[in-house]
Motif scaffolding. Structure first.
Motif, PDB file in Angstrom:
ATOM      1  N   LEU A  43      -9.381  -2.434   2.241  1.00 24.63           N
ATOM      2  CA  LEU A  43      -8.142  -1.676   2.053  1.00 24.63           C
ATOM      3  C   LEU A  43      -6.935  -2.573   2.302  1.00 24.63           C
ATOM      4  O   LEU A  43      -5.961  -2.551   1.545  1.00 24.63           O
ATOM      5  CB  LEU A  43      -8.111  -0.466   2.979  1.00 24.63           C
ATOM      6  N   ALA A  44      -7.006  -3.385   3.361  1.00 27.08           N
ATOM      7  CA  ALA A  44      -5.918  -4.312   3.661  1.00 27.08           C
ATOM      8  C   ALA A  44      -5.778  -5.327   2.527  1.00 27.08           C
ATOM      9  O   ALA A  44      -4.662  -5.683   2.133  1.00 27.08           O
ATOM     10  CB  ALA A  44      -6.166  -5.016   4.991  1.00 27.08           C
ATOM     11  N   ALA A  46      -6.289  -4.783  -0.498  1.00 25.84           N
ATOM     12  CA  ALA A  46      -5.707  -4.090  -1.651  1.00 25.84           C
ATOM     13  C   ALA A  46      -4.247  -3.715  -1.419  1.00 25.84           C
ATOM     14  O   ALA A  46      -3.640  -3.037  -2.239  1.00 25.84           O
ATOM     15  CB  ALA A  46      -6.528  -2.840  -1.967  1.00 25.84           C
ATOM     16  N   GLY A  47      -3.681  -4.137  -0.266  1.00 20.35           N
ATOM     17  CA  GLY A  47      -2.259  -3.897  -0.022  1.00 20.35           C
ATOM     18  C   GLY A  47      -1.933  -2.824   0.989  1.00 20.35           C
ATOM     19  O   GLY A  47      -0.765  -2.584   1.291  1.00 20.35           O
ATOM     20  N   ALA A  48      -2.934  -2.160   1.544  1.00 21.66           N
ATOM     21  CA  ALA A  48      -2.681  -1.141   2.563  1.00 21.66           C
ATOM     22  C   ALA A  48      -2.368  -1.823   3.891  1.00 21.66           C
ATOM     23  O   ALA A  48      -3.063  -2.741   4.309  1.00 21.66           O
ATOM     24  CB  ALA A  48      -3.878  -0.214   2.710  1.00 21.66           C
ATOM     25  N   VAL A  49      -1.299  -1.389   4.542  1.00 22.10           N
ATOM     26  CA  VAL A  49      -0.892  -1.950   5.818  1.00 22.10           C
ATOM     27  C   VAL A  49      -1.080  -0.926   6.941  1.00 22.10           C
ATOM     28  O   VAL A  49      -1.378  -1.281   8.071  1.00 22.10           O
ATOM     29  CB  VAL A  49       0.576  -2.423   5.756  1.00 22.10           C
ATOM     30  N   VAL A  50      -0.907   0.337   6.612  1.00 25.52           N
ATOM     31  CA  VAL A  50      -1.024   1.418   7.590  1.00 25.52           C
ATOM     32  C   VAL A  50      -1.893   2.527   7.009  1.00 25.52           C
ATOM     33  O   VAL A  50      -1.750   2.896   5.839  1.00 25.52           O
ATOM     34  CB  VAL A  50       0.369   1.991   7.954  1.00 25.52           C
ATOM     35  N   LEU A  66      -3.569  -1.892   9.652  1.00 23.03           N
ATOM     36  CA  LEU A  66      -4.682  -2.640   9.076  1.00 23.03           C
ATOM     37  C   LEU A  66      -4.271  -4.095   8.988  1.00 23.03           C
ATOM     38  O   LEU A  66      -3.601  -4.507   8.048  1.00 23.03           O
ATOM     39  CB  LEU A  66      -5.026  -2.082   7.689  1.00 23.03           C
ATOM     40  N   ARG A  67      -4.639  -4.870   9.990  1.00 23.68           N
ATOM     41  CA  ARG A  67      -4.260  -6.284  10.033  1.00 23.68           C
ATOM     42  C   ARG A  67      -5.483  -7.149   9.839  1.00 23.68           C
ATOM     43  O   ARG A  67      -6.517  -6.915  10.455  1.00 23.68           O
ATOM     44  CB  ARG A  67      -3.639  -6.624  11.379  1.00 23.68           C
TER      45      ARG A  67
END
Length: 69
Positions: A43-44, A46-50, A66-67
């Motif tokens: 997910l991270a 793919a650009g998800a940060v939170v 999501l780090r």
């Protein structure tokens, strides 16, 4: 019988809600959290940060960052 719905809402670095990737809908909080634990790296990537866990459309827990290391 209506089952509770748990799902993840994903935001990018600017706080915009992502429409992709789509997360599954779960019937338990445990299953939703387990799934995130298994998929957070992709997910991270793919650009998800939170990620925010929603229960029947309402935020149920604090957001998770999501780090990647």
């Amino acid at each position: 019988m209506i089952r509770p719905q748990w799902e993840w809402a994903l935001d990018d670095a600017e706080g915009r809600r992502l429409t992709e990737p789509v997360t599954p809908v779960f019937t338990t909080q445990y299953d939703a959290e387990l799934w995130l634990g298994e998929h957070w790296r992709s997910l991270a990537g793919a650009g998800a940060v939170v990620a925010s866990l929603l229960h029947d459309g309402n935020q149920a827990t604090p957001s998770v960052e999501l780090r990647t290391p």
